[in-house]
Motif scaffolding. Structure first.
Motif, short mmCIF file in Angstrom:
data_model
loop_
_atom_site.label_atom_id
_atom_site.label_comp_id
_atom_site.label_asym_id
_atom_site.label_seq_id
_atom_site.Cartn_x
_atom_site.Cartn_y
_atom_site.Cartn_z
N PRO A 62 0.82 -1.23 0.00
CA PRO A 62 0.00 0.00 0.00
C PRO A 62 0.84 1.26 0.00
O PRO A 62 0.46 2.26 -0.62
CB PRO A 62 -0.84 -0.13 1.28
N ALA A 63 2.00 1.23 0.67
CA ALA A 63 2.86 2.42 0.71
C ALA A 63 3.31 2.81 -0.69
O ALA A 63 3.27 3.99 -1.07
CB ALA A 63 4.07 2.17 1.61
N ILE A 94 -8.54 -0.39 -1.70
CA ILE A 94 -8.34 -1.83 -1.49
C ILE A 94 -6.99 -2.09 -0.83
O ILE A 94 -6.89 -2.86 0.13
CB ILE A 94 -8.42 -2.58 -2.84
N PHE A 95 -5.95 -1.41 -1.32
CA PHE A 95 -4.62 -1.58 -0.72
C PHE A 95 -4.57 -1.02 0.70
O PHE A 95 -3.87 -1.54 1.56
CB PHE A 95 -3.56 -0.93 -1.60
N ALA A 96 -5.31 0.08 0.92
CA ALA A 96 -5.37 0.65 2.27
C ALA A 96 -6.03 -0.33 3.24
O ALA A 96 -5.58 -0.48 4.38
CB ALA A 96 -6.13 1.97 2.25
N ILE A 175 -6.97 6.61 7.10
CA ILE A 175 -7.07 7.95 6.50
C ILE A 175 -7.10 7.84 4.98
O ILE A 175 -7.85 8.54 4.30
CB ILE A 175 -5.89 8.84 6.96
N GLN A 176 -6.28 6.94 4.44
CA GLN A 176 -6.26 6.77 2.98
C GLN A 176 -7.56 6.19 2.45
O GLN A 176 -7.95 6.47 1.32
CB GLN A 176 -5.07 5.90 2.56
N VAL A 177 -8.24 5.38 3.25
CA VAL A 177 -9.55 4.88 2.84
C VAL A 177 -10.50 6.05 2.60
O VAL A 177 -11.19 6.13 1.58
CB VAL A 177 -10.15 3.92 3.90
#
Length: 201
Positions: A62-63, A94-96, A175-177
């Protein structure tokens, strides 16, 4: 801040945290900073690789996705200038979520290990001499562990670091979601009119 810029900032923060979690997990294989003659003497939770797998390797994916979002080519998809950016932001959700699961795995393992205490030699055999975190508020109980030397503060410090860092990772991925949802609906400020671009949504 643009959704892509925000994601890049989150990704840049996650990578050093992932590296630190991996290092902390590796150090736990050396109780008290020393090697042990038998691997069965190492606390069981260390072998579940919470810091190396959950908050380490798994967090890299995800990073890297977050870091690449700002530079993602958002033009020419479905005849819409912002379609590509929207899809990229949606995939980042999805990655988050994957990152939240990895960090959560490390967080739970660390909490269990802290409550359980380390495995150590008590004078007769190797065991877990502490119960339900009773040693956390009573340092005199630490004397139960005769070997490895300083195993209690060693494990407690490293697992506490893993607990804190994995908690931060979970929050950042959370937060990224939210950021990804905004990016999916709105696009990025460089490609989408809702943020002051070309007037299209």
């Amino acid at each position: 801040m643009c959704t892509g810029g925000c994601a890049k900032c989150l990704g840049a923060t996650l990578i050093p945290l992932a590296v630190l979690c991996t290092l902390a997990n590796i150090l736990l294989f050396f109780p008290g900073g020393k090697t042990v003659e038998d691997s069965t003497y190492i606390t069981n939770e260390v072998w579940y690789f919470g810091g190396m797998a959950g908050s380490g390797i798994l967090m890299i994916f995800p990073a890297l996705v977050f870091l690449g979002l700002q530079n993602n080519d958002c033009c020419g998809c479905c005849g819409s200038r912002s379609c590509g950016k929207r899809f990229a932001m949606f995939s980042s959700i999805i990655f988050a979520a994957l990152g939240v699961l990895g960090a959560g795995y490390c967080f739970v393992l660390s909490a269990v290990a802290i409550n359980k205490g380390p495995k150590c030699y008590t004078g007769s055999h190797w065991e877990y001499p502490f119960h339900d975190g009773d040693y956390l508020g009573n340092h005199t109980l630490w004397d139960k562990c005769q070997s490895p030397e300083n195993i209690v503060p060693w494990n407690l410090t490293l697992f506490s670091l893993l607990l804190i860092m994995s908690g931060i990772q979970a929050v950042l991925c959370g937060i990224q979601v939210v950021n990804g949802l905004f990016g999916t609906l709105c696009g990025d400020c460089k490609c989408c009119g809702c943020c002051g671009g070309d007037g299209t949504v």
